[in-house]
Write an enzyme that holds these catalytic residues in place. Structure first.
Site, PDB file in Angstrom:
ATOM      1  N   GLU A   1       6.480  -0.633   1.937  1.00 18.56           N
ATOM      2  CA  GLU A   1       5.371  -1.222   2.691  1.00 18.56           C
ATOM      3  C   GLU A   1       5.523  -2.734   2.662  1.00 18.56           C
ATOM      4  O   GLU A   1       5.234  -3.367   1.648  1.00 18.56           O
ATOM      5  CB  GLU A   1       4.046  -0.820   2.054  1.00 18.56           C
ATOM      6  CG  GLU A   1       3.822   0.673   1.968  1.00 18.56           C
ATOM      7  CD  GLU A   1       2.854   1.036   0.839  1.00 18.56           C
ATOM      8  OE1 GLU A   1       1.683   0.649   0.912  1.00 18.56           O
ATOM      9  OE2 GLU A   1       3.280   1.690  -0.123  1.00 18.56           O
TER      10      GLU A   1
ATOM     11  N   HIS B   1       2.788   2.662   6.561  1.00 17.51           N
ATOM     12  CA  HIS B   1       2.872   3.413   5.307  1.00 17.51           C
ATOM     13  C   HIS B   1       3.742   4.680   5.454  1.00 17.51           C
ATOM     14  O   HIS B   1       3.416   5.726   4.888  1.00 17.51           O
ATOM     15  CB  HIS B   1       1.459   3.772   4.852  1.00 17.51           C
ATOM     16  CG  HIS B   1       1.279   3.946   3.380  1.00 17.51           C
ATOM     17  ND1 HIS B   1       2.000   4.858   2.643  1.00 17.51           N
ATOM     18  CD2 HIS B   1       0.459   3.331   2.505  1.00 17.51           C
ATOM     19  CE1 HIS B   1       1.606   4.794   1.367  1.00 17.51           C
ATOM     20  NE2 HIS B   1       0.678   3.874   1.260  1.00 17.51           N
TER      21      HIS B   1
ATOM     22  N   HIS C   1      -6.210  -0.456   1.170  1.00 14.29           N
ATOM     23  CA  HIS C   1      -5.710  -0.091   2.497  1.00 14.29           C
ATOM     24  C   HIS C   1      -6.788  -0.103   3.585  1.00 14.29           C
ATOM     25  O   HIS C   1      -6.874   0.815   4.410  1.00 14.29           O
ATOM     26  CB  HIS C   1      -5.049   1.288   2.450  1.00 14.29           C
ATOM     27  CG  HIS C   1      -3.759   1.334   1.663  1.00 14.29           C
ATOM     28  ND1 HIS C   1      -2.945   0.249   1.483  1.00 14.29           N
ATOM     29  CD2 HIS C   1      -3.144   2.367   1.004  1.00 14.29           C
ATOM     30  CE1 HIS C   1      -1.880   0.595   0.766  1.00 14.29           C
ATOM     31  NE2 HIS C   1      -1.987   1.870   0.447  1.00 14.29           N
TER      32      HIS C   1
HETATM   33  C1  GLA Z   1       0.093   2.469  -1.854  1.00 15.70           C
HETATM   34  C2  GLA Z   1      -0.592   2.127  -3.102  1.00 15.70           C
HETATM   35  C3  GLA Z   1      -0.529   3.310  -3.983  1.00 15.70           C
HETATM   36  C4  GLA Z   1      -1.130   4.510  -3.313  1.00 15.70           C
HETATM   37  C5  GLA Z   1      -0.432   4.807  -2.078  1.00 15.70           C
HETATM   38  C6  GLA Z   1      -1.077   5.958  -1.363  1.00 15.70           C
HETATM   39  O1  GLA Z   1       1.442   2.532  -2.047  1.00 15.70           O
HETATM   40  O2  GLA Z   1      -0.082   1.001  -3.750  1.00 15.70           O
HETATM   41  O3  GLA Z   1      -1.165   3.042  -5.180  1.00 15.70           O
HETATM   42  O4  GLA Z   1      -2.445   4.242  -2.997  1.00 15.70           O
HETATM   43  O5  GLA Z   1      -0.442   3.647  -1.276  1.00 15.70           O
HETATM   44  O6  GLA Z   1      -1.403   7.000  -2.185  1.00 15.70           O
END
Ligand code: GLA
Length: 379
Positions: free
Chosen positions: A344, A214, A140
């Site tokens: 996402e 997100h 991220h």
């Molecule tokens: C995304 C990732 C997860 C986790 C979340 C936040 O969905 O794929 O593994 O990191 O973000 O916790």
């Protein structure tokens, strides 16, 4: 009649004429009077940057609150089938709680949503090393991703929508990424009850980019506990198989006959025990040509709220909040495992190291554009 009486009478006549005028207003003009954008100060970051909170209200009373820190959607008020409004996204009341750290609640994710193996990739023969913040991998956008920077904001208003345009220039080398990257993320709340998120980026050196949002949704209300009863449909026959570190192996597999199959609506919890930690998978949307497509549809039976996600992106990460452990308490609620879900929309994880996946390379002179729409309704 005294002069004062005459003045009062003229005033009354004007008032009456005005109210007639208002009654004969077009529906669009009436809607426009109900729509609003409100800006207020929301605090200051530890390095002294002022943060603003924008409240967008559409003609039907839907409200989205978005702040300039991380471009975070902090609240989203939507009606249920009886017209009762509830806040359907997880989040906090104050900037300080966001700054203390949280699992990306409501935030813009960049420069690269999801993981890049070992934080390394190569463009035109040059290897780049990114910040690693998820074991030995990059997640991220790194240590200080787009979810932790303060964006510039500009209000937008049309006859049918209210919005805020956020912009941020990420410097060459930020978190290890090459090129100065100018990004614009536009949130618009339309009178069709859609939250549209438009993404744009341009670079001055070949680079990679993959932006998303997100938000964690709970259509029964952010404080109502488990989302396992929500019924989910994903317009995806395939997913990208991943290893124990959630890095794709490169193999694209069919969901058929597995607990990952949501091609027909199913309760999120119907097979979740068969999936370690819950869902955290990248689905390949059944349309890879970049046109706007329905990626997912979610229905919450108690309240009747429906969320549909449309996107131009090739993938969507279904994450069911398996890492939530009660340590995040926000807006009067305690967020436990499976209390929110994320859709996402994105390019596939680790695409820079998987030549067979759709490309995430952006070159000078090109423009990155993506659109995701979250549409709210009731059944
Ligand atoms: C995304 C990732 C997860 C986790 C979340 C936040 O969905 O794929 O593994 O990191 O973000 O916790």
């Amino acid at each position: 009649m005294t002069k004062k009486h005459i003045r009062t009478s003229i005033f009354l006549v004007i008032m009456v004429l005005c109210s007639y005028g208002c009654n004969s207003e077009s529906p669009t003009a009436k809607e426009a009077t109900k729509m609003s954008i409100n800006k207020e100060a929301f605090g200051t970051t530890p390095d002294g940057k002022a943060v603003d909170l924008y409240t967008l209200t559409n003609a039907n009373g839907l409200k989205a609150e978005i702040m300039t820190y991380g471009g975070i959607v902090t609240k989203l008020q939507a009606p249920d089938r009886n017209g009762n409004f509830a806040d359907i996204v997880l989040g906090f009341d104050s900037l300080d709680e966001y700054i203390k750290g949280h699992p990306y609640f409501g935030a813009i994710i960049g420069r690269y949503a999801n993981r890049i193996a070992k934080g390394k990739f190569t463009i035109d023969g040059t290897e780049y090393t990114l910040a690693t913040n998820n074991g030995r991998n990059h997640l991220h956008g790194g240590i200080k991703g787009f979810d932790k920077v303060v964006w510039n904001a500009k209000e937008l208003k049309t006859e049918q929508a209210v919005g805020v345009e956020l912009s941020y220039r990420s410097g060459d080398g930020e978190e290890g990424y090459p090129g100065n990257l100018s990004c614009i993320v536009t949130y618009t709340l339309t009178n069709d009850n859609e939250l549209k998120i438009g993404y744009e980026a341009e670079t001055d050196k070949p680079t990679i980019v993959n932006l998303t949002n997100h938000s964690y949704f709970n259509l029964a209300g952010h404080d109502s506990g488990s989302i396992l009863g929500h019924e989910l449909m994903l317009n995806a026959d395939r997913y990208t198989l991943a290893d124990d570190e959630l890095i794709p192996t490169g193999e694209i597999k069919s969901v058929k006959g597995t607990p990952l199959d949501f091609t027909k609506p199913m309760a999120i919890g119907s097979r979740i025990e068969q999936v370690k930690g819950g869902y955290d998978h990248n689905y390949v949307i059944n349309n890879l040509d970049g046109s706007l497509t329905l990626a997912a549809s979610v229905y919450e039976p108690k309240t009747g709220r429906v969320l549909e996600a449309f996107t131009t992106q090739p993938g969507v990460q279904l994450y069911t909040g398996g890492f939530l452990d009660g340590s995040n308490k926000g807006k009067g609620a305690v967020y436990n495992k499976y209390n929110g879900f994320c859709l996402e929309t994105q390019h596939f994880p680790d695409s820079p190291n998987k030549p067979a996946f759709p490309s995430v390379v952006l070159k000078p002179g090109e423009k990155y554009t993506q659109l995701t729409i979250y549409k709210f309704s009731v059944r």
